[in-house]
Every structure is written in structure tokens, then in C-alpha cells.
Design a protein around this motif. Structure first.
Motif, PDB file in Angstrom:
ATOM      1  N   ALA A  27       0.899  -1.175   0.101  1.00  0.00           N
ATOM      2  CA  ALA A  27      -0.021  -0.185   0.073  1.00  0.00           C
ATOM      3  C   ALA A  27       0.808   1.331  -0.088  1.00  0.00           C
ATOM      4  N   GLY A  28       2.330   1.057   0.550  1.00  0.00           N
ATOM      5  CA  GLY A  28       2.916   2.150   0.393  1.00  0.00           C
ATOM      6  C   GLY A  28       3.197   3.154  -0.755  1.00  0.00           C
ATOM      7  N   GLY A  29       3.087   2.367  -1.982  1.00  0.00           N
ATOM      8  CA  GLY A  29       3.271   2.978  -3.201  1.00  0.00           C
ATOM      9  C   GLY A  29       2.176   3.861  -3.335  1.00  0.00           C
ATOM     10  N   GLY A  30       0.893   3.363  -3.328  1.00  0.00           N
ATOM     11  CA  GLY A  30      -0.273   4.015  -3.775  1.00  0.00           C
ATOM     12  C   GLY A  30      -0.315   5.496  -2.726  1.00  0.00           C
ATOM     13  N   ILE A  31      -0.234   5.191  -1.065  1.00  0.00           N
ATOM     14  CA  ILE A  31      -0.254   6.076  -0.393  1.00  0.00           C
ATOM     15  C   ILE A  31       0.646   7.241  -0.687  1.00  0.00           C
ATOM     16  N   GLY A  32       1.766   6.917  -1.183  1.00  0.00           N
ATOM     17  CA  GLY A  32       2.985   7.796  -1.490  1.00  0.00           C
ATOM     18  C   GLY A  32       2.425   8.584  -2.734  1.00  0.00           C
ATOM     19  N   LEU A  33       1.904   8.106  -3.592  1.00  0.00           N
ATOM     20  CA  LEU A  33       1.520   8.720  -4.666  1.00  0.00           C
ATOM     21  C   LEU A  33       0.082   9.971  -4.318  1.00  0.00           C
ATOM     22  N   LEU A  34      -0.683   9.343  -3.458  1.00  0.00           N
ATOM     23  CA  LEU A  34      -1.826  10.351  -2.973  1.00  0.00           C
ATOM     24  C   LEU A  34      -1.373  11.446  -2.214  1.00  0.00           C
ATOM     25  N   LEU A  35      -0.362  10.773  -1.299  1.00  0.00           N
ATOM     26  CA  LEU A  35       0.113  12.067  -0.243  1.00  0.00           C
ATOM     27  C   LEU A  35       0.838  12.826  -0.916  1.00  0.00           C
ATOM     28  N   GLY A  36       1.807  12.568  -1.890  1.00  0.00           N
ATOM     29  CA  GLY A  36       2.707  13.393  -2.320  1.00  0.00           C
ATOM     30  C   GLY A  36       1.749  14.554  -3.273  1.00  0.00           C
ATOM     31  N   GLY A  37       0.649  14.267  -3.871  1.00  0.00           N
ATOM     32  CA  GLY A  37      -0.118  15.137  -4.548  1.00  0.00           C
ATOM     33  C   GLY A  37      -0.820  16.084  -3.517  1.00  0.00           C
ATOM     34  N   ILE A  38      -0.982  15.673  -2.329  1.00  0.00           N
ATOM     35  CA  ILE A  38      -1.764  16.520  -1.302  1.00  0.00           C
ATOM     36  C   ILE A  38      -0.956  17.369  -0.560  1.00  0.00           C
ATOM     37  N   LEU A  39       0.217  17.019  -0.214  1.00  0.00           N
ATOM     38  CA  LEU A  39       1.428  17.829   0.185  1.00  0.00           C
ATOM     39  C   LEU A  39       1.789  18.990  -0.901  1.00  0.00           C
ATOM     40  N   THR A  40       1.995  18.586  -2.066  1.00  0.00           N
ATOM     41  CA  THR A  40       2.714  19.190  -3.043  1.00  0.00           C
ATOM     42  C   THR A  40       1.470  20.415  -3.312  1.00  0.00           C
TER      43      THR A  40
END
Length: 522
Positions: free
Chosen positions: A183-196
Motif C-alpha cells: 500500500a505504501g506506493g499508492g499512499i505515496g502517490l496520493l500523499l505526494g499530491g496532497i502535500l505538493t
């Protein structure tokens, strides 16, 4: 049993009943594997699992979260398209080339110290990258992240194995730990979008500092300090040869994008890297305590699985890099929209891996599954070559992502399970690290190679279609042409990988030790 058949069974001998059936022998402290209870029984074990899973999430998260932030970071720091690949490659190269050393140091120094050092170093490197005001410092920080991640990941996996000694509890713990990895890969993609989008691209790195502080405090209080009873002798010569050889190959490929294939710096580094890796293989066959015993990679099944994992790493890193730029720069997606756009692919990977691992792999073995997965991934990449400057997500991107995701799920589940099958107890640590190393080095080489091909394609499109100064529309069409080239080459990688794995992998379902710890992909 023939030598070929022996390779398909775990090296740890099993008991044999009167009728010739084989039953797994219970693990005992004398098996050569280090067995100890590092945490108090009961709830404390599961708290330790939470700490280790948090650390694992931090390492896996970082492989994808920066991809979403990369276009924004490029605008902020002003680095070129030719150099942007190094933000991904520097991390993957350092992580992959030092994983084997990290596993050895964990046994030598102790798992808890290496775990805590890895956490602290990863957090500090993330803070350095988040505060970077120039491209050079960002690359140094990303390489340091990879180096400390290579210390952290093997220590976390070892701590998990020694914390959960009851087979039933360990199976459950590894299931949770593996779920976090997936799940880390998917979380990273979504969290990266939110933080950026809502804070800054820098928070895609700063977030690791927060996670590291929590994990360090909990780890220092809960984990026990232990060393392996069989302290390894470090193969420093092999380590230096492997690192320098890999850096030479990757740096040479990366330089081809800006300097051209005929440049002395390109073929010089490539030649030096290949020679050093050849010397590394020669040395490993003669060293008394090799960093990578060649028996680990020369088994047909294991070699085929490692090739499949490396090919997936090369193609997957390319997908994330080039599709991220296509969706953000060409289609104008926001960082959050880009992160959401990748989620169907992550879901397809998870579903396919679950079905393959629980249903198909025990019945058919890796031979039909790994090549099939690589062919599916190739088909998905071919679909993505149809994108244009104004393509719709539902028709041009989504089908390709779903098919590719299904293929990657097939490969992850079958190849990762095969990568440590039949391995000797004394090689279990290096075998686990080798699977992850293959993925990361494949990603490093693939990203550098695809970036070079894509850069040449963009330049060729502009020189062949534009006579004066290129307009914004010209640049967009050139970029799409470069993505087409990258996707075609990715499809080619997957197709060649399918042919190689179908030739190497043996038929039949493998014999799997139910007490063995699975390999966790990063």
C-alpha cells in the motif's frame, strides 16, 4: 532426488516419514538461523510490528511520493529535463547497491542499532533534501536517503523475523508488514499530491522527519539489542567493486541523454562499470566470505525470478516518471489529480498479487505466471503509446494502467516468492536483500536508459518538425514523442523479460516452507 530437484526445495532438511512423504522439520535454535524473542509476549509484539511497519512505510513511501513532487521541484530549483531523472535514480542506486552491505552490517553490529541509525540518518537526509536550495544538494540528500534506507530495511525485516517466532503469529505479522509495503506506493502517490498541492513539494521530504521521530522513540523503548551469533566477515573488496561498477553503468547511461552515446564520458563510464562488475563476479567466486555467493543467483528458478524483478523495476520506475510528467505538464493535472490517476494501477497490482499468491502460485508455479505478467505489462505499455497532447484519461491512460498493473501484480507475487525458494539458511539474508536489490538496480538502469532514449526522441522530433524557435505547442508534441519512445522501450524490456523467464523458469509448483519468512519488496 536429483540436483535439479534439490534446487526446488528449501535447503533446510525436512523429516521423512515411512511412506516417503516429506514434512517440514520444526525450527530449532541450532538450525543456523538466529531465533530469539526480542519483545515481550502479547501486545508488545504487535506494538513492535507497528513500529517496524511505520519504518517500512517511510522507505516505501519515498519511492513514489517524490515522483508526484518532481515537476514542481523542477520548476522551483530550475534543473533541466536531462537532470531530473537523478532525483529518482540517486535514491534507487544508493538503496539498491548498499542493501547487501546493510544486511551484513545488521548481523555484525546488531539489528536494533542499525535500525535506529537508519531511521535517524533517513530523517536527517530527508530534512536536508527538503531544505535544499539547489539541484546538487537535493541529489546528495536523495543518495543519503537511499544509503540509510539500505541500513534500515534489512534491519526492520530481521527484527520482525526474530520478534515473531510463533509460526501462526509470524504469518499474520508478515501479512500486515507486506500489506504496508504494497500500500505504501499508492499512499505515496496520493500523499505526494496532497502535500505538493496544499503545502509544498518540500513537505514530501519533511514528512519523513515526522515519521522518523516517532519510530526512533518507539524503537528505542521497545526493541532489544541483539547480534547474530554467527557474525559475518565483511567482503569489503566485493562491496567496493559492486558499488563502483553499478555507479559506472548507471552514470554512463544517464550521461547519454545530455552528452550522446558517442561521448567519451558515456562509453567510458559504461565500459568501466561493466569491467568492474565482471571483476566483482570473478571475486565472488573466489572470496572466502563473498558479499554475494554466486550460488544465490545461479539457480535457474532464482535467476529467472531476479531477472523478472529487475525488468519490472526498470519498467515501473519509467511509468511513474514519464506518466507523472505527461499528466502534470501536458494534460495540466494538479498534483492530487496525478496521484489519484495512478491509484487504479496500484489497485490492480494488489488484486492480481493476492490472487496469484494465494490461488495460482501454489497450483502452477512461477513458469506460466511470471512471463504472463511481463507480457501483460508489455501490452499495457503499448496501449500507453497512443497518448496525445489532449488525450482523455479514461480512454488513453486508464486501460494501459490497469493492464500494466495486473501484469506487475503477477510478477511481484510469483517472482518474489521464487527469489528465495530453495536458498540455504546461511544465505537467507543475502537472498532476501538480492530480490530488493534487483528491483532497485533495475529501476536505476531503466530510468537512466529510458531518460536517454526519451531525450533523444524529443530532440529528433524538434529537429525534424520545427525550423525556427519551438513554440509551446511544439514543445508539448516533442514531449509526447519522448513519452511514446519511453513506453515502447518499456514494452520491449517487458517482452524480452518474458522470453528470458519462460526459458529459465522450471515447470511445476514449488515446494514452499510454511515456516519461512517472505521477501518484502520495496
Amino acid at each position: 532426488m536429483s540436483s535439479t530437484e534439490q534446487g526446488r526445495h528449501l535447503a533446510r532438511p525436512d523429516a521423512t516419514t515411512a511412506d516417503g512423504a516429506r514434512t517440514p522439520r520444526p525450527r530449532t535454535p541450532g538450525d543456523g538461523a538466529h531465533v530469539a524473542v526480542t519483545a515481550a509476549p502479547g501486545k508488545a509484539q504487535w506494538i513492535v510490528l507497528a513500529v517496524l511497519s511505520l519504518a517500512q512505510l517511510m522507505v516505501v513511501l519515498d519511492a513514489t511520493i517524490v515522483n508526484i513532487a518532481l515537476p514542481t521541484a523542477q520548476q522551483a530549483l530550475g534543473f533541466s529535463d536531462e537532470n531530473r531523472q537523478w532525483v529518482v535514480t540517486s535514491y534507487a542506486l544508493a538503496f539498491g547497491s548498499l542493501l547487501l552491505l546493510g544486511g551484513r552490517l545488521s548481523d555484525l553490529v546488531g539489528r536494533k542499532p542499525m535500525f535506529l541509525v537508519g531511521l535517524v540518518g533517513f530523517g536527517l537526509a530527508s530534512a536536508l533534501g527538503g531544505a535544499a536550495q539547489g539541484f546538487g544538494l537535493l541529489i546528495v540528500a536523495r543518495a543519503l536517503q537511499g544509503a540509510f534506507g539500505a541500513m534500515l530495511a534489512p534491519a526492520a525485516l530481521s527484527l520482525l523475523t526474530t520478534t515473531f517466532t510463533d509460526p501462526a503469529a509470524r504469518t499474520k505479522a508478515f501479512g500486515i508488514f507486506g500489506g504496508v509495503s504494497g500500500a505504501g506506493g499508492g499512499i505515496g502517490l496520493l500523499l505526494g499530491g496532497i502535500l505538493t498541492e496544499h503545502l509544498s513539494w518540500r513537505w514530501c521530504l519533511y514528512i519523513n522527519v515526522v515519521l522518523a521521530v516517532v519510530a526512533v522513540i518507539a524503537g528505542a523503548l521497545l526493541l532489544k539489542h541483539e547480534k547474530s551469533p554467527d557474525r559475518p566477515v565483511l567482503d569489503w573488496a566485493g562491496t567496493v567493486l559492486a558499488i563502483l561498477g553499478l555507479v559506472g553503468v548507471v552514470y554512463g547511461l544517464a550521461g547519454a541523454e545530455s552528452n550522446g552515446w558517442a561521448a567519451p564520458s558515456t562509453w567510458g563510464f559504461l565500459t568501466a562499470g561493466v569491467v568492474l562488475l565482471a571483476v566483482f563476479c570473478w571475486w565472488q567466486s573466489r572470496a572466502e566470505h563473498p558479499l554475494l555467493p554466486l550460488r544465490v543467483v545461479l539457480d535457474r528458478d532464482r535467476g529467472g525470478a531476479l531477472i523478472g524483478i529487475a525488468v519490472v523495476g526498470a519498467g515501473m520506475f519509467g511509468i511513474f516518471l514519464f506518466l507523472t510528467y505527461y499528466m502534470t505538464s501536458t494534460l495540466g493535472y494538479s498534483p492530487v489529480q496525478t496521484g489519484l490517476g495512478f491509484l487504479p494501477m496500484i489497485a490492480a497490482i494488489s488484486v492480481a498479487a493476492g490472487v496469484v499468491g494465494s490461488v495460482l502460485m501454489p497450483r502452477f508455479g512461477p513458469k506460466p505466471l511470471t512471463p504472463t505478467g511481463l507480457l501483460l505489462a508489455a501490452l499495457g505499455m503499448v496501449w500507453l503509446t497512443g497518448i496525445d497532447v489532449d488525450s482523455a484519461y479514461a480512454s488513453a491512460i486508464l486501460p494501459g494502467l490497469l493492464v500494466t498493473g495486473l501484469g506487475l501484480g503477477f510478477v511481484f507475487a510469483s517472482a518474489m516468492a521464487t527469489a528465495t525458494l530453495g536458498i540455504q539458511a546461511s544465505d537467507a539474508g543475502v537472498g532476501s536483500a538480492m530480490a530488493n536489490t534487483s528491483q532497485q538496480i533495475g529501476g536505476s538502469v531503466g530510468t537512466a536508459l529510458l531518460s536517454a532514449f526519451a531525450g533523444s526522441a524529443a530532440s529528433n522530433w524538434l529537429s525534424g518538425n520545427v525550423t525556427g524557435a519551438p513554440t509551446a505547442a511544439d514543445a508539448a508534441h516533442a514531449a509526447v514523442a519522448s513519452y511514446h519512445t519511453a513506453f515502447w522501450w518499456s514494452a520491449g524490456f517487458f517482452a524480452v523479460g518474458a522470453v528470458v523467464t519462460v526459458l529459465l523458469l522450471r515447470r511445476g509448483a514449488p515446494s514452499i516452507d510454511p515456516d519461512a519468512a517472505p521477501v518484502i519488496a520495496h
